[in-house]
Every structure is written in structure tokens, then in C-alpha cells.
Motif scaffolding. Structure first.
Motif, PDB file in Angstrom:
ATOM      1  N   SER A   1       0.890  -1.171   0.000  1.00  0.00           N
ATOM      2  CA  SER A   1       0.000   0.000   0.000  1.00  0.00           C
ATOM      3  C   SER A   1       0.918   1.207   0.000  1.00  0.00           C
ATOM      4  O   SER A   1       2.142   1.059   0.055  1.00  0.00           O
ATOM      5  CB  SER A   1      -0.929   0.000   1.221  1.00  0.00           C
ATOM      6  OG  SER A   1      -0.189   0.266   2.402  1.00  0.00           O
ATOM      7  N   CYS A   2       0.344   2.436  -0.034  1.00  0.00           N
ATOM      8  CA  CYS A   2       1.197   3.622  -0.216  1.00  0.00           C
ATOM      9  C   CYS A   2       2.024   3.941   1.024  1.00  0.00           C
ATOM     10  O   CYS A   2       3.066   4.555   0.948  1.00  0.00           O
ATOM     11  CB  CYS A   2       0.356   4.820  -0.643  1.00  0.00           C
ATOM     12  SG  CYS A   2      -0.415   5.739   0.710  1.00  0.00           S
TER      13      CYS A   2
ATOM     14  N   CYS B   1      -0.650   7.666   3.175  1.00  0.00           N
ATOM     15  CA  CYS B   1      -1.960   8.344   3.249  1.00  0.00           C
ATOM     16  C   CYS B   1      -2.507   8.250   4.674  1.00  0.00           C
ATOM     17  O   CYS B   1      -1.977   7.524   5.524  1.00  0.00           O
ATOM     18  CB  CYS B   1      -2.947   7.733   2.238  1.00  0.00           C
ATOM     19  SG  CYS B   1      -3.589   6.115   2.728  1.00  0.00           S
TER      20      CYS B   1
ATOM     21  N   CYS C   1      -6.381   2.049   2.054  1.00  0.00           N
ATOM     22  CA  CYS C   1      -5.379   2.951   1.456  1.00  0.00           C
ATOM     23  C   CYS C   1      -6.040   3.827   0.390  1.00  0.00           C
ATOM     24  O   CYS C   1      -6.719   3.327  -0.507  1.00  0.00           O
ATOM     25  CB  CYS C   1      -4.235   2.147   0.838  1.00  0.00           C
ATOM     26  SG  CYS C   1      -3.037   3.182  -0.025  1.00  0.00           S
ATOM     27  N   GLU C   2      -5.810   5.135   0.508  1.00  0.00           N
ATOM     28  CA  GLU C   2      -6.491   6.069  -0.390  1.00  0.00           C
ATOM     29  C   GLU C   2      -5.893   6.065  -1.797  1.00  0.00           C
ATOM     30  O   GLU C   2      -6.508   6.550  -2.741  1.00  0.00           O
ATOM     31  CB  GLU C   2      -6.461   7.471   0.236  1.00  0.00           C
ATOM     32  CG  GLU C   2      -7.441   7.532   1.418  1.00  0.00           C
ATOM     33  CD  GLU C   2      -7.017   8.431   2.556  1.00  0.00           C
ATOM     34  OE1 GLU C   2      -6.447   9.500   2.295  1.00  0.00           O
ATOM     35  OE2 GLU C   2      -7.263   8.045   3.728  1.00  0.00           O
ATOM     36  N   LYS C   3      -4.701   5.518  -1.927  1.00  0.00           N
ATOM     37  CA  LYS C   3      -4.114   5.406  -3.271  1.00  0.00           C
ATOM     38  C   LYS C   3      -4.408   4.024  -3.864  1.00  0.00           C
ATOM     39  O   LYS C   3      -4.010   3.737  -4.987  1.00  0.00           O
ATOM     40  CB  LYS C   3      -2.596   5.612  -3.174  1.00  0.00           C
ATOM     41  CG  LYS C   3      -2.220   6.918  -2.470  1.00  0.00           C
ATOM     42  CD  LYS C   3      -1.512   7.876  -3.406  1.00  0.00           C
ATOM     43  CE  LYS C   3      -1.352   9.249  -2.774  1.00  0.00           C
ATOM     44  NZ  LYS C   3      -0.349   9.305  -1.718  1.00  0.00           N
TER      45      LYS C   3
ATOM     46  N   TRP D   1      -4.590  -0.189  -2.432  1.00  0.00           N
ATOM     47  CA  TRP D   1      -3.579  -1.155  -2.024  1.00  0.00           C
ATOM     48  C   TRP D   1      -3.332  -2.166  -3.130  1.00  0.00           C
ATOM     49  O   TRP D   1      -4.106  -2.262  -4.087  1.00  0.00           O
ATOM     50  CB  TRP D   1      -3.988  -1.848  -0.727  1.00  0.00           C
ATOM     51  CG  TRP D   1      -5.429  -2.276  -0.633  1.00  0.00           C
ATOM     52  CD1 TRP D   1      -6.460  -1.535  -0.131  1.00  0.00           C
ATOM     53  CD2 TRP D   1      -5.996  -3.536  -1.027  1.00  0.00           C
ATOM     54  NE1 TRP D   1      -7.625  -2.258  -0.191  1.00  0.00           N
ATOM     55  CE2 TRP D   1      -7.378  -3.479  -0.736  1.00  0.00           C
ATOM     56  CE3 TRP D   1      -5.475  -4.706  -1.590  1.00  0.00           C
ATOM     57  CZ2 TRP D   1      -8.247  -4.554  -0.992  1.00  0.00           C
ATOM     58  CZ3 TRP D   1      -6.334  -5.765  -1.851  1.00  0.00           C
ATOM     59  CH2 TRP D   1      -7.703  -5.688  -1.563  1.00  0.00           C
TER      60      TRP D   1
END
Ligand code: ZN
Ligand code: ZN
Length: 350
Positions: free
Chosen positions: A92-93, A96, A107-109, A111
Motif C-alpha cells: 500500500s502507499c 496516506c 489505502c487512499e491510493k 492497495w
């Protein structure tokens, strides 16, 4: 090194033996010899392209347990020989707001899934646990402290276990609470065991009378056959939480009626055809909520594994050879399994 795996070359083709490569062990990587891999409904949907967006070849599997074969120079949490697990996420990023709160699963980007996720590794998408080995960044590797002879039955905790544990914890399941679990399959059978172990008065909902004794055996305090209106009526306005593991379209009002004021029904499955729109009035008169929940973060997954080890909880499983995977999928579609198939990965080399 070429590794043995099972995967599908296309959405309309059965799974077949294939060889895959894994990346070289980087400084933060853990290389794992996979002992067992659980068979999740997601595997079937993804490999047969039922959700769209499947990348081929597709090697499914995200309920992975095994032994550490090698670790990178910067890995301190794991050593060669450790018993470990890998669930639905392998990256994941990490920056965030959700990742910073140990909620990598939100995860907002976006996962990276353990299979069918974008990666720089060949072939450009991740390949899952129907294989001999996997290489995973250490942040996404979990410690397993169950007795090693239970290892196969631990595998389903990595998806089915955390998917039910997370909402139970989030909505404060414990002594004095009344919790319902709807649908007694791979997810639901874990939900019953976990809610019971957390100390809640646990009620299992099933559509079939034949599952009544099974649900009691899993730890349910009561079983309600949801097709029986009298049985349902006896529970109106009494639940703090209902965890609904049924993905098929059904009448949600029958269950929201059973919630107390401020009660929540948490949905775990995405229906192929939408549920009938819920009766909003029934929610307003009682400040009730319909919510959703998706697996769990890494810290919570570790907490769940430790809780299960302490309480002696594993999944109820049927072990299969990898060569029998298509038959297992067919049986899983008919709910003909108690309650999770687990692949013996040693059979890849058979
Ligand atoms: Zn799964
Ligand atoms: Zn993130």
C-alpha cells in the motif's frame, strides 16, 4: 528460479499447472515457502473474470501460510524458519491518512492485492498463493503462533477470519452485546466462532433448517432460520450488531427490523444484483445504520491471529490437492463445503 504454480491462462480456461518467477529477495523482503493456501470465493470470481479487470495468467490465493525461507538484510521481525502468513494485501502507499492509521485495507491510493495487483515484478501483476513460494515486503507478513499441526486450518483466518473480526471489533463486540451472523459459510462460520469467543450472545442466521445443529456446534448461542417469520419476529429490536456475510441479493429490511436503537448491520459482500432498496423509515425510527467493511489492516490482522491462537480458534476446513481445484470451485459454488477448502501446496510438486 522457476516455481511451480496453478493458474488460468484466460477467463474461460480451467486452472492448469504453470511455472512462475518471483522477484529476488530485496532488503525489506521475506521469501516464504508456502505450505497451505485457503480457497476464497474471490479466487473463483477473479480467475473466471466475473468481476472484470482480471490480468492473465491469473494465479489466485490470498490465504497463505508457510515458513520463512530467506529474509532481506533490513528485515528484523522475521527469521528463517518462522511460521508466517500473508493475507489479501502485499503493498500500500504507507503515507496516506488510512495507511498512517494502520488501515492499509482502506489505502487512499489503492492497495496492492496479493494477486491481480499492479507490480513492477514480472509479469506486471501480482501472483497469489497457489504456488510454491512468495516474496513479500515484511510489513505485509504476519506472525503465526498457533501450534504448527493446525497450520492448514489457520490459512483461512488471513481473509475469512479478518474480514469478520474487523467489523466485530469496530462495533465493540463483547460481553453484554447481542450479535447476529447472517450466512454460515466460509466467512460466517468464522464470524460465529469469533463473536462467541469475544463474549457476545451470538445468533446465527441461516436459510436452511439442516444447518441448525452445525451452527450450534460452531458456538452460536441461538440459531434462527431466517425463512421462518415466527423465529425472526422473536428477535425484533434486540441486536446491537448484525454482520451480514450473504452476497446474494436479499431483503435487508427483515434484518434491520431486528436491530436495537443505534444498532448496525454491517455488510461484507457485494451483490452481483443489487439488494432491494432498504426501508429508510425503518432506519430513521431507531437511528439504525447499514454499513460495510473490507478485510482489515495489518496490525488488526496480527491482533486477530494472536487472539485466535490464544483462544484456540481455527477455521473448519477440507484439505484438497491442487489438482482438485476446479472440483473444489464447483462445490464451493453450491456451498458444499464445511467451511473452507485449503490447498496442500506440497501437491504442486506431485
Ligand atoms: Zn478472500
Ligand atoms: Zn495509503
Amino acid at each position: 528460479m522457476a516455481l511451480l504454480a496453478y493458474g488460468a491462462p484466460a477467463g474461460d480456461k480451467p486452472l492448469e499447472p504453470m511455472t512462475i518467477e518471483r522477484r529476488a529477495v530485496g532488503p525489506r523482503d521475506v521469501q516464504i515457502d508456502i505450505a497451505y493456501c485457503g480457497v476464497c470465493h474471490s479466487d473463483l470470481h477473479q480467475v473466471r473474470a466475473e468481476w472484470g479487470g482480471t490480468l492473465y495468467p491469473c494465479v489466485p490465493g490470498h490465504e497463505i501460510v508457510g515458513h520463512v525461507r530467506a529474509v532481506g538484510a533490513e528485515v528484523s521481525r522475521f527469521q528463517v524458519g518462522d511460521v508466517v502468513g500473508v493475507g489479501c494485501l502485499v503493498d500500500s502507499c504507507r503515507t496516506c491518512a488510512s495507511c498512517e492509521e494502520d488501515l492499509e485495507n482502506y489505502c487512499e491510493k489503492g492497495w496492492t492485492g496479493t494477486y491481480n495487483g499492479k507490480t513492477d515484478d514480472a509479469p506486471g501483476h501480482t501472483l497469489g498463493g497457489y504456488s510454491q513460494q512468495i516474496v513479500v515486503n515484511d510489513h505485509f507478513v504476519l506472525k503465526i503462533s498457533h501450534p504448527v499441526d493446525q497450520l492448514a486450518a489457520v490459512a483461512p483466518l488471513l481473509c475469512a477470519g479478518i474480514t469478520t473480526y474487523s467489523p466485530l471489533r469496530h462495533w465493540n463486540t463483547g460481553p453484554g452485546k447481542k450479535v447476529g451472523i447472517v450466512g454460515i459459510g466460509g466467512l460466517g462460520h468464522m464470524g460465529v466462532k469469533l463473536a462467541h469467543a469475544m463474549g457476545a450472545h451470538t445468533v446465527a442466521f441461516t436459510t436452511s433448517e439442516s444447518k441448525r445443529q452445525d451452527a450450534l456446534d460452531l458456538g452460536a448461542d441461538e440459531v434462527v432460520v431466517s425463512r421462518n417469520p415466527d423465529e425472526m419476529a422473536a428477535h425484533v429490536g434486540s441486536f446491537d450488531l448484525i454482520v451480514n456475510a450473504v452476497a446474494a441479493s436479499h431483503d435487508l429490511d427483515a434484518f434491520t427490523a431486528l436491530l436495537k436503537r443505534d444498532g448496525t448491520m454491517c455488510m461484507l459482500g457485494v451483490p452481483e444484483h443489487p439488494h432491494p432498496s432498504p426501508n429508510i423509515g425503518a432506519l430513521i425510527f431507531g437511528r439504525k445504520a447499514i454499513a460495510g467493511s473490507l478485510i482489515g489492516g495489518l496490525a488488526e490482522t496480527q491482533e486477530m491471529l494472536d487472539f485466535c491462537a490464544e483462544k484456540g480458534i481455527v477455521a473448519d476446513i477440507e484439505m484438497i490437492r491442487i489438482q482438485d481445484i476446479e472440483n473444489a470451485y464447483d462445490r464451493m459454488q453450491k456451498s458444499d463445503v464445511k467451511y473452507r477448502f485449503v490447498i496442500d501446496n506440497a501437491t504442486l510438486a506431485a
